[in-house]
Motif scaffolding. Sequence first.
Motif, PDB file in Angstrom:
ATOM      1  N   ASN A   1       0.818  -1.209   0.000  1.00  0.00           N
ATOM      2  CA  ASN A   1       0.000   0.000   0.000  1.00  0.00           C
ATOM      3  C   ASN A   1       0.858   1.268   0.000  1.00  0.00           C
ATOM      4  N   ALA A   2       2.024   1.229   0.634  1.00  0.00           N
ATOM      5  CA  ALA A   2       2.950   2.366   0.568  1.00  0.00           C
ATOM      6  C   ALA A   2       3.468   2.538  -0.866  1.00  0.00           C
ATOM      7  N   MET A   3       3.758   1.441  -1.548  1.00  0.00           N
ATOM      8  CA  MET A   3       4.179   1.512  -2.947  1.00  0.00           C
ATOM      9  C   MET A   3       3.062   2.108  -3.802  1.00  0.00           C
ATOM     10  N   LEU A   4       1.824   1.690  -3.551  1.00  0.00           N
ATOM     11  CA  LEU A   4       0.683   2.201  -4.307  1.00  0.00           C
ATOM     12  C   LEU A   4       0.500   3.697  -4.070  1.00  0.00           C
ATOM     13  N   THR A   5       0.616   4.131  -2.828  1.00  0.00           N
ATOM     14  CA  THR A   5       0.492   5.554  -2.512  1.00  0.00           C
ATOM     15  C   THR A   5       1.574   6.355  -3.230  1.00  0.00           C
ATOM     16  N   ALA A   6       2.807   5.875  -3.213  1.00  0.00           N
ATOM     17  CA  ALA A   6       3.901   6.560  -3.908  1.00  0.00           C
ATOM     18  C   ALA A   6       3.633   6.619  -5.411  1.00  0.00           C
ATOM     19  N   PHE A   7       3.122   5.523  -5.965  1.00  0.00           N
ATOM     20  CA  PHE A   7       2.804   5.508  -7.394  1.00  0.00           C
ATOM     21  C   PHE A   7       1.726   6.535  -7.718  1.00  0.00           C
ATOM     22  N   GLU A   8       0.672   6.565  -6.899  1.00  0.00           N
ATOM     23  CA  GLU A   8      -0.420   7.505  -7.153  1.00  0.00           C
ATOM     24  C   GLU A   8       0.056   8.953  -7.071  1.00  0.00           C
TER      25      GLU A   8
END
Length: 158
Positions: free
Chosen positions: A147-154
């Motif tokens: 989820n941290a990776m997803l937040t960074a991607f977004e």
Amino acid sequence: MSAPDQIIAQFYRAFKALDGDAMAACYHDEITFTDPAFGTLQGDEAKNMWRMLCQSQLGKDFTVTYRDIQQTYEAGSAVWETHYLFSKTGRKVHNIVNANFELKDGLIYTHTDKFDLHRWATQTMGIKGYLLGWTSFFKRKLQQQTNAMLTAFERSQE
């Protein structure tokens, strides 16, 4: 099958082509996605997860196959498999996923992927994954990381 009945096959054809935008287009705006690695994601988060995954290291020796697609106007299921090198360890992974879907307005409304997280952890991390991959601690930690990776991607897409 008529066109509305092909949305699940369309989703997996897009996945095979690593086309995250085409995958996201198969999802209803109110999509709820759940799996062991990400937990539950809704709306744009679920769509962006596929965009992120398709733009990431999936291209490195990545293949996806799918089979046993069953679909009505309201629901469906499929089995899909991936083979890839896990980017953090370089270890080979073969993941087998059972997917279930609910459909609304001709699009995927809920998508639940189930796979053996312990098996996946063992493949990706060896003995450490074997020892810890079955624990709720491991699952929570993995979901925090994904989820941290997803937040960074977004944030990078803004």
